[in-house]
Design an enzyme around this catalytic site. Structure first.
Site, PDB file in Angstrom:
ATOM      1  N   TYR A   1       6.141 -11.119   6.256  1.00 45.87           N
ATOM      2  CA  TYR A   1       6.224  -9.654   6.175  1.00 45.87           C
ATOM      3  C   TYR A   1       5.219  -9.102   7.176  1.00 45.87           C
TER       4      TYR A   1
ATOM      5  N   GLN B   1       3.821  -6.225   8.819  1.00 42.76           N
ATOM      6  CA  GLN B   1       3.614  -4.767   8.798  1.00 42.76           C
ATOM      7  C   GLN B   1       2.274  -4.414   9.406  1.00 42.76           C
TER       8      GLN B   1
ATOM      9  N   ARG C   1     -22.906 -25.394 -23.357  1.00 47.21           N
ATOM     10  CA  ARG C   1     -24.281 -25.226 -22.873  1.00 47.21           C
ATOM     11  C   ARG C   1     -25.206 -24.793 -23.992  1.00 47.21           C
TER      12      ARG C   1
ATOM     13  N   GLU D   1      -2.068  -5.781   0.105  1.00 49.02           N
ATOM     14  CA  GLU D   1      -1.074  -4.979  -0.617  1.00 49.02           C
ATOM     15  C   GLU D   1      -1.615  -3.601  -0.953  1.00 49.02           C
TER      16      GLU D   1
HETATM   17  C1  LIG Z   1       5.843 -15.709  -5.212  1.00 50.47           C
HETATM   18  C2  LIG Z   1       5.626 -14.273  -5.469  1.00 50.47           C
HETATM   19  C3  LIG Z   1       4.273 -13.869  -4.957  1.00 50.47           C
HETATM   20  C4  LIG Z   1       3.988 -12.421  -5.111  1.00 50.47           C
HETATM   21  C5  LIG Z   1       2.574 -11.995  -4.754  1.00 50.47           C
HETATM   22  C6  LIG Z   1       1.877 -12.944  -3.825  1.00 50.47           C
HETATM   23  C7  LIG Z   1       0.571 -12.419  -3.343  1.00 50.47           C
HETATM   24  C8  LIG Z   1       0.726 -12.099  -1.892  1.00 50.47           C
HETATM   25  C9  LIG Z   1      -0.558 -12.192  -1.149  1.00 50.47           C
HETATM   26  C10 LIG Z   1      -0.767 -11.375  -0.112  1.00 50.47           C
HETATM   27  C11 LIG Z   1       0.276 -10.366   0.283  1.00 50.47           C
HETATM   28  C12 LIG Z   1      -0.324  -9.257   1.050  1.00 50.47           C
HETATM   29  C13 LIG Z   1       0.762  -8.566   1.829  1.00 50.47           C
HETATM   30  C14 LIG Z   1       0.301  -7.295   2.426  1.00 50.47           C
HETATM   31  O1  LIG Z   1      -0.840  -6.938   2.417  1.00 50.47           O
HETATM   32  S1  LIG Z   1       1.613  -6.393   3.079  1.00 50.47           S
HETATM   33  C15 LIG Z   1       0.859  -4.943   3.705  1.00 50.47           C
HETATM   34  C16 LIG Z   1       0.338  -4.071   2.585  1.00 50.47           C
HETATM   35  N1  LIG Z   1      -0.011  -2.795   3.126  1.00 50.47           N
HETATM   36  C17 LIG Z   1      -0.213  -1.729   2.350  1.00 50.47           C
HETATM   37  O2  LIG Z   1      -0.195  -1.786   1.134  1.00 50.47           O
HETATM   38  C18 LIG Z   1      -0.421  -0.440   3.075  1.00 50.47           C
HETATM   39  C19 LIG Z   1      -1.005   0.618   2.163  1.00 50.47           C
HETATM   40  N2  LIG Z   1      -0.613   1.944   2.636  1.00 50.47           N
HETATM   41  C20 LIG Z   1       0.496   2.587   2.092  1.00 50.47           C
HETATM   42  O3  LIG Z   1       1.149   2.119   1.189  1.00 50.47           O
HETATM   43  C21 LIG Z   1       0.830   3.949   2.660  1.00 50.47           C
HETATM   44  O4  LIG Z   1       0.313   4.045   3.972  1.00 50.47           O
HETATM   45  C22 LIG Z   1       0.230   5.103   1.814  1.00 50.47           C
HETATM   46  C23 LIG Z   1      -1.250   4.894   1.607  1.00 50.47           C
HETATM   47  C24 LIG Z   1       0.940   5.122   0.498  1.00 50.47           C
HETATM   48  C25 LIG Z   1       0.416   6.416   2.534  1.00 50.47           C
HETATM   49  O5  LIG Z   1       1.751   6.455   2.947  1.00 50.47           O
HETATM   50  P1  LIG Z   1       2.333   7.753   3.662  1.00 50.47           P
HETATM   51  O6  LIG Z   1       1.326   8.213   4.678  1.00 50.47           O
HETATM   52  O7  LIG Z   1       3.701   7.505   4.102  1.00 50.47           O
HETATM   53  O8  LIG Z   1       2.453   8.707   2.430  1.00 50.47           O
HETATM   54  P2  LIG Z   1       1.603   9.948   1.944  1.00 50.47           P
HETATM   55  O9  LIG Z   1       0.282   9.513   1.393  1.00 50.47           O
HETATM   56  O10 LIG Z   1       1.607  11.000   2.986  1.00 50.47           O
HETATM   57  O11 LIG Z   1       2.545  10.365   0.732  1.00 50.47           O
HETATM   58  C26 LIG Z   1       3.833  10.918   1.006  1.00 50.47           C
HETATM   59  C27 LIG Z   1       4.624  10.842  -0.268  1.00 50.47           C
HETATM   60  O12 LIG Z   1       5.111   9.513  -0.418  1.00 50.47           O
HETATM   61  C28 LIG Z   1       4.777   9.010  -1.686  1.00 50.47           C
HETATM   62  N3  LIG Z   1       4.651   7.564  -1.590  1.00 50.47           N
HETATM   63  C29 LIG Z   1       3.761   6.882  -0.832  1.00 50.47           C
HETATM   64  N4  LIG Z   1       3.958   5.560  -0.987  1.00 50.47           N
HETATM   65  C30 LIG Z   1       4.993   5.417  -1.859  1.00 50.47           C
HETATM   66  C31 LIG Z   1       5.658   4.287  -2.424  1.00 50.47           C
HETATM   67  N5  LIG Z   1       5.272   3.021  -2.128  1.00 50.47           N
HETATM   68  N6  LIG Z   1       6.675   4.491  -3.278  1.00 50.47           N
HETATM   69  C32 LIG Z   1       7.044   5.761  -3.592  1.00 50.47           C
HETATM   70  N7  LIG Z   1       6.457   6.903  -3.088  1.00 50.47           N
HETATM   71  C33 LIG Z   1       5.444   6.689  -2.243  1.00 50.47           C
HETATM   72  C34 LIG Z   1       3.488   9.699  -2.022  1.00 50.47           C
HETATM   73  O13 LIG Z   1       3.228   9.646  -3.410  1.00 50.47           O
HETATM   74  C35 LIG Z   1       3.765  11.092  -1.522  1.00 50.47           C
HETATM   75  O14 LIG Z   1       4.565  11.737  -2.451  1.00 50.47           O
HETATM   76  P3  LIG Z   1       4.443  13.331  -2.588  1.00 50.47           P
HETATM   77  O15 LIG Z   1       5.395  13.665  -3.684  1.00 50.47           O
HETATM   78  O16 LIG Z   1       2.998  13.607  -2.947  1.00 50.47           O
HETATM   79  O17 LIG Z   1       4.831  13.877  -1.232  1.00 50.47           O
HETATM   80  C1  LIG Z   2      -5.756 -12.215   2.749  1.00 54.04           C
HETATM   81  C2  LIG Z   2      -4.916 -11.097   3.336  1.00 54.04           C
HETATM   82  C3  LIG Z   2      -3.547 -11.252   3.432  1.00 54.04           C
HETATM   83  C4  LIG Z   2      -2.765 -10.253   4.010  1.00 54.04           C
HETATM   84  N1  LIG Z   2      -1.409 -10.445   4.155  1.00 54.04           N
HETATM   85  C5  LIG Z   2      -0.668  -9.512   4.791  1.00 54.04           C
HETATM   86  C6  LIG Z   2       0.734  -9.717   5.015  1.00 54.04           C
HETATM   87  O1  LIG Z   2       1.284 -10.739   4.648  1.00 54.04           O
HETATM   88  N2  LIG Z   2       1.431  -8.762   5.680  1.00 54.04           N
HETATM   89  C7  LIG Z   2       0.841  -7.602   6.123  1.00 54.04           C
HETATM   90  O2  LIG Z   2       1.524  -6.777   6.709  1.00 54.04           O
HETATM   91  N3  LIG Z   2      -0.491  -7.363   5.894  1.00 54.04           N
HETATM   92  C8  LIG Z   2      -1.244  -8.288   5.257  1.00 54.04           C
HETATM   93  N4  LIG Z   2      -2.579  -8.068   5.043  1.00 54.04           N
HETATM   94  C9  LIG Z   2      -3.204  -6.833   5.536  1.00 54.04           C
HETATM   95  C10 LIG Z   2      -3.532  -5.912   4.375  1.00 54.04           C
HETATM   96  O3  LIG Z   2      -2.373  -5.374   3.819  1.00 54.04           O
HETATM   97  C11 LIG Z   2      -4.452  -4.780   4.891  1.00 54.04           C
HETATM   98  O4  LIG Z   2      -5.664  -5.362   5.305  1.00 54.04           O
HETATM   99  C12 LIG Z   2      -4.699  -3.771   3.776  1.00 54.04           C
HETATM  100  O5  LIG Z   2      -3.536  -2.986   3.583  1.00 54.04           O
HETATM  101  C13 LIG Z   2      -5.900  -2.858   4.077  1.00 54.04           C
HETATM  102  O6  LIG Z   2      -5.680  -2.149   5.250  1.00 54.04           O
HETATM  103  P1  LIG Z   2      -6.796  -2.149   6.409  1.00 54.04           P
HETATM  104  O7  LIG Z   2      -7.148  -3.551   6.690  1.00 54.04           O
HETATM  105  O8  LIG Z   2      -6.280  -1.281   7.480  1.00 54.04           O
HETATM  106  O9  LIG Z   2      -8.047  -1.453   5.726  1.00 54.04           O
HETATM  107  P2  LIG Z   2      -8.686  -0.041   6.132  1.00 54.04           P
HETATM  108  O10 LIG Z   2      -7.781   1.057   5.692  1.00 54.04           O
HETATM  109  O11 LIG Z   2      -9.123  -0.087   7.539  1.00 54.04           O
HETATM  110  O12 LIG Z   2      -9.954  -0.042   5.138  1.00 54.04           O
HETATM  111  C14 LIG Z   2     -11.294   0.006   5.616  1.00 54.04           C
HETATM  112  C15 LIG Z   2     -12.053   0.981   4.728  1.00 54.04           C
HETATM  113  O13 LIG Z   2     -11.549   2.295   4.980  1.00 54.04           O
HETATM  114  C16 LIG Z   2     -11.274   2.962   3.731  1.00 54.04           C
HETATM  115  N5  LIG Z   2     -10.199   3.935   3.938  1.00 54.04           N
HETATM  116  C17 LIG Z   2      -9.105   3.798   4.711  1.00 54.04           C
HETATM  117  N6  LIG Z   2      -8.331   4.895   4.657  1.00 54.04           N
HETATM  118  C18 LIG Z   2      -8.961   5.766   3.805  1.00 54.04           C
HETATM  119  C19 LIG Z   2      -8.679   7.082   3.326  1.00 54.04           C
HETATM  120  N7  LIG Z   2      -7.571   7.749   3.694  1.00 54.04           N
HETATM  121  N8  LIG Z   2      -9.554   7.653   2.463  1.00 54.04           N
HETATM  122  C20 LIG Z   2     -10.659   6.973   2.050  1.00 54.04           C
HETATM  123  N9  LIG Z   2     -10.988   5.737   2.501  1.00 54.04           N
HETATM  124  C21 LIG Z   2     -10.148   5.147   3.354  1.00 54.04           C
HETATM  125  C22 LIG Z   2     -10.860   1.828   2.807  1.00 54.04           C
HETATM  126  O14 LIG Z   2     -11.040   2.220   1.428  1.00 54.04           O
HETATM  127  C23 LIG Z   2     -11.835   0.713   3.223  1.00 54.04           C
HETATM  128  O15 LIG Z   2     -13.049   0.893   2.512  1.00 54.04           O
HETATM  129  C24 LIG Z   2      -3.382  -9.063   4.469  1.00 54.04           C
HETATM  130  C25 LIG Z   2      -4.769  -8.887   4.346  1.00 54.04           C
HETATM  131  C26 LIG Z   2      -5.534  -9.903   3.780  1.00 54.04           C
HETATM  132  C27 LIG Z   2      -7.032  -9.723   3.667  1.00 54.04           C
END
Ligand SMILES: CCCCCCCC/C=C\CCCC(=O)SCCNC(=O)CCNC(=O)[C@H](O)C(C)(C)COP(=O)(O)OP(=O)(O)OC[C@H]1O[C@@H](n2cnc3c(N)ncnc32)[C@H](O)[C@@H]1OP(=O)(O)O
Ligand SMILES: Cc1cc2nc3c(=O)[nH]c(=O)nc-3n(C[C@H](O)[C@H](O)[C@H](O)COP(=O)(O)OP(=O)(O)OC[C@H]3O[C@@H](n4cnc5c(N)ncnc54)[C@H](O)[C@@H]3O)c2cc1C
Length: 647
Positions: free
Chosen positions: A141, A143, A316, A430
């Site tokens: 994935y 992203q 312990r 996530e």
């Molecule tokens: C075998 C099975 C295994 C399972 C598990 C294994 C473990 C796996 C180990 C590691 C995996 C790790 C993988 C990753 O890390 S993948 C990358 C993950 N990245 C993130 O999570 C990014 C986080 N950021 C976001 O989600 C978004 O940027 C955001 C912070 C939500 C902001 O998004 P955006 O700017 O588009 O939205 P706004 O804040 O402006 O909100 C607009 C409206 O959208 C609504 N919203 C936002 N997100 C969602 C959603 N996910 N679903 C539904 N609605 C959503 C939000 O509430 C706002 O609504 P409104 O009504 O207020 O307008």
């Molecule tokens: C072990 C591991 C596995 C991963 N696997 C995947 C994967 O499979 N696929 C994938 O796509 N990604 C993956 N990721 C990436 C992961 O999803 C991102 O690192 C995570 O979403 C955090 O985003 P960032 O690194 O940009 O943190 P940042 O957003 O840069 O965070 C840095 C600091 O800024 C703060 N911050 C950021 N925005 C705001 C705000 N608006 N207001 C207040 N504070 C804020 C945060 O709270 C944090 O303290 C993985 C990361 C790790 C560590």
């Protein structure tokens, strides 16, 4: 002594049926029997040994992980543990149970497949899912980028439609647009779901998902235009270094138009962008799915640590000996109980709230199929909030369990350092936990602001409908046992959350620019979001230790007074006394094998000291009496000093 159960005296104290509790913890008798069978198969299979990880270099560690993953898949097929391919999750979780360390399969099954399931059209699912289920392709994935992770809308990778060839051109325009972090990407995945900005005729339509082949299925070499590798060593020794988190850049890589995931939005042959009337946030659906999985993961990780710390705390003994008698078991110290038992309760609480969240997620998924988007905001807020709450509590809890084990908790052979190092990125991946709590806060403030329009709050914010009552609320607790009444506790948590949310909404209203106000008040908003998420857990499971930990909120919001707070603490002590005789039995109910725990301190038989002593001598440093380097570096120094002393 071998074969003696040094914890039998503890097990005999249990006041409940441990075997029944094993079924409760597993979820059903069928789930218990399957997980019990797999854990014993894994424990008896030398391929899945875990005691060598700390000594392996990165390349050997990774090669060993590939070997385990391949063997696990073979065993799942051989043992006919693989259900119908449509039954996705059991495959994913069976593999994880076998491999039991971060591996590319987590992301193949946990994100690549769900992304296609959730965002692919029926035709795309029919084409790609059978390949993925049979692991004829391996996906990840992709992203996050070097420059953006939290801010998904800030991603820079582009997918430009070329009408002449009916293709998208995937490109990394800047260094910061390099894909960075995706698990399984660095060395293994043949394909990825890549999130990129859709560009048609110069117009940017925002972030969408695309299936992109990365490596040849013949020689596994990167395809033309693809630069790909591992991002390097991560926290801890083994830990997450069994995973190839990768870096990926595209140099004008072409893919067919039909490899854009088009369930939510489409691009026609003519290059017309069609966005069916569904929320654009459905493109985030895979993250919502994984966040609810991560809550279940939290209960597993925390229960592993609690199992180790509880059994060791019963083994312990320190101080308290009278007339040469036995010293006191550290589990009998009230400080040890006040640190350990809330974590024991949290592990169970997270297990049950994870079941509730799975129900919520399943419900919203069914509704989405019927184009009912009404509960999507609730699902987003709950998955984001509970993922944040449970992972923070679990990471802190694993560290607390290490400290509860004193010095021996710091040994690798305790299993706790590795568990901590593997687990802590859950607070970041996530979705960074603070960023996710701010999403919850947005949802809460929006709910409060809509009350005046007659909008009836539903789901986990339903308590806001009783705002007038909750703002007048003051607990009528008069004696400690009043805190045992569920409604008494629930009302206190509802009042605390409501008051903190209303206070934020009122303070926000003082800002002419709402976004500026939100940024200024972000820390308070996060606290209000935590209060709301804790209420969700409490309304599904447990409370008093949380109330005690956050007593300041409850008193400062006027929900309870200091006297009532001290009554809660008194009741908590009473509850600890009730938990004490059942503590070891409660962790036995997790049914973890010694192999799975990987901990000498957490051994089922409690035979800790002989095994700790035995394990020490296995360390490579003890291969020689005089360590390498001593004669080269230290002995000359010593001799020189001795010579100087005689002068
Ligand atoms: C075998 C099975 C295994 C399972 C598990 C294994 C473990 C796996 C180990 C590691 C995996 C790790 C993988 C990753 O890390 S993948 C990358 C993950 N990245 C993130 O999570 C990014 C986080 N950021 C976001 O989600 C978004 O940027 C955001 C912070 C939500 C902001 O998004 P955006 O700017 O588009 O939205 P706004 O804040 O402006 O909100 C607009 C409206 O959208 C609504 N919203 C936002 N997100 C969602 C959603 N996910 N679903 C539904 N609605 C959503 C939000 O509430 C706002 O609504 P409104 O009504 O207020 O307008
Ligand atoms: C072990 C591991 C596995 C991963 N696997 C995947 C994967 O499979 N696929 C994938 O796509 N990604 C993956 N990721 C990436 C992961 O999803 C991102 O690192 C995570 O979403 C955090 O985003 P960032 O690194 O940009 O943190 P940042 O957003 O840069 O965070 C840095 C600091 O800024 C703060 N911050 C950021 N925005 C705001 C705000 N608006 N207001 C207040 N504070 C804020 C945060 O709270 C944090 O303290 C993985 C990361 C790790 C560590």
């Amino acid at each position: 002594m071998e074969g003696v159960d040094h914890l039998a005296f503890e097990r005999n104290k249990a006041q409940f049926d441990v075997d029944e509790m094993k079924i409760v913890w597993a979820g059903s008798r069928e789930d218990f029997e399957l997980s019990d069978r797999i854990s014993r198969l894994v424990a008896s299979d030398p391929v899945f040994r875990k005691d060598d990880r700390a000594a392996l270099g990165r390349k050997e560690l990774f090669k060993n992980t590939l070997r385990k993953a391949a063997h696990a898949w073979k065993r799942v097929i051989e043992l006919r543990l693989s259900g119908e391919f449509s039954a996705l999750e059991p495959e994913a979780y069976k593999l994880r149970a076998f491999v039991d360390q971060p591996a590319f399969t987590d992301l193949h099954w946990g994100m690549f497949v769900p992304a296609i399931q959730g965002q692919g059209t029926d035709e795309q699912q029919q084409k790609w899912l059978p390949l993925a289920y049979r692991m004829q392709i391996i996906g990840c994935y992709a992203q996050t980028e070097l420059g953006h992770g939290s801010n998904v809308q800030g991603l820079e990778t582009t997918a430009t439609f070329d009408p002449k060839t009916d293709e998208f051109v995937i490109h990394s325009p800047t260094l910061t647009s390099s894909k960075w972090w995706p698990g399984g990407l660095g060395k293994v995945s043949t394909h990825a779901v890549v999130y990129a900005r859709l560009i048609i005729d110069g117009q940017d339509y925002g972030v969408h998902g695309f299936i992109v082949q990365l490596r040849s299925l013949d020689d596994h070499l990167p395809l033309p235009g693809i630069t790909i590798g591992d991002i390097g060593m991560k926290f801890g020794n083994a830990a997450y270094n069994t995973m190839d988190n990768g870096v990926l850049t595209f140099d004008h890589v072409r893919i067919p138009r039909n490899q854009m995931l088009m369930r939510v939005s489409q691009v026609t042959r003519e290059g017309k962008y069609v966005h069916s009337n569904v929320p654009r946030q459905l493109v985030y659906g895979t993250m919502v799915y994984v966040r609810q999985k991560i809550v279940a993961d939290a209960s597993v990780a925390l229960s592993r640590a609690v199992c180790i710390a509880t059994r060791y705390s019963a083994v312990r003994r320190q101080f308290g000996s009278h007339n040469g008698g036995l010293e006191t078991q550290v589990i009998d110290y009230k400080t040890q109980q006040s640190r350990l038992f809330p974590l024991l309760a949290s592990a169970y609480a997270f297990r049950f709230v994870g079941e509730w969240l799975l129900w919520l997620y399943t419900d919203v998924t069914e509704r989405l199929k019927a184009k009912d988007f009404s509960t999507l905001p609730e699902a987003h807020a709950c998955t984001a909030g509970l993922k944040s709450l449970t992972t923070t509590a679990t990471a802190d809890g694993i560290e607390e369990c290490r400290k509860l084990c004193g010095g021996h908790g710091y040994l690798c052979s305790s299993g706790l350092p590795e568990l901590f190092a593997v687990y802590v990125p859950a607070c970041t991946y996530e979705g960074d936990n603070i960023v996710l709590l701010l999403q919850v806060a947005r949802h809460l403030v929006k709910t409060v602001s809509q009350l005046s329009t007659g909008n009836k709050p539903v789901g986990t914010t339903a308590y806001m409908a009783r705002l007038e009552q909750l703002l007048q609320y003051h607990s009528d607790v008069k004696k400690a046992e009043d805190w045992l009444k569920p409604n008494v506790v629930l009302e206190a948590f509802e009042a605390r959350a409501a008051r903190m949310c209303v206070a934020c909404a009122q303070n926000l209203s003082k800002f002419s620019n709402p976004e500026e106000g939100f940024q200024e008040l972000a820390a308070d908003l996060v606290e209000a979001a935590v209060a709301h998420c804790q209420l969700i857990v409490v309304s599904n499971v447990y409370a008093l230790s949380l109330l005690h930990k956050h007593l300041g909120d409850f008193i400062s919001t006027g929900c309870i007074d200091p006297k009532q707070g001290s009554l809660a603490n008194e009741q908590l002590r009473n509850l600890y006394s009730q938990v004490r005789p059942n503590a070891v039995a409660l962790v036995d109910a997790y049914n973890y094998t010694d192999h799975y725990l990987g901990s000498i301190l957490g051994r089922y038989d409690g035979n800790v000291y002989p095994k700790l002593y035995e394990e020490a001598w296995k360390d490579p440093l003890n291969d020689s009496i005089v360590p390498d380097g001593f004669k080269e570096y230290i002995q000359p120094l010593l001799k020189q000093q001795l010579r100087n002393a005689r002068l």
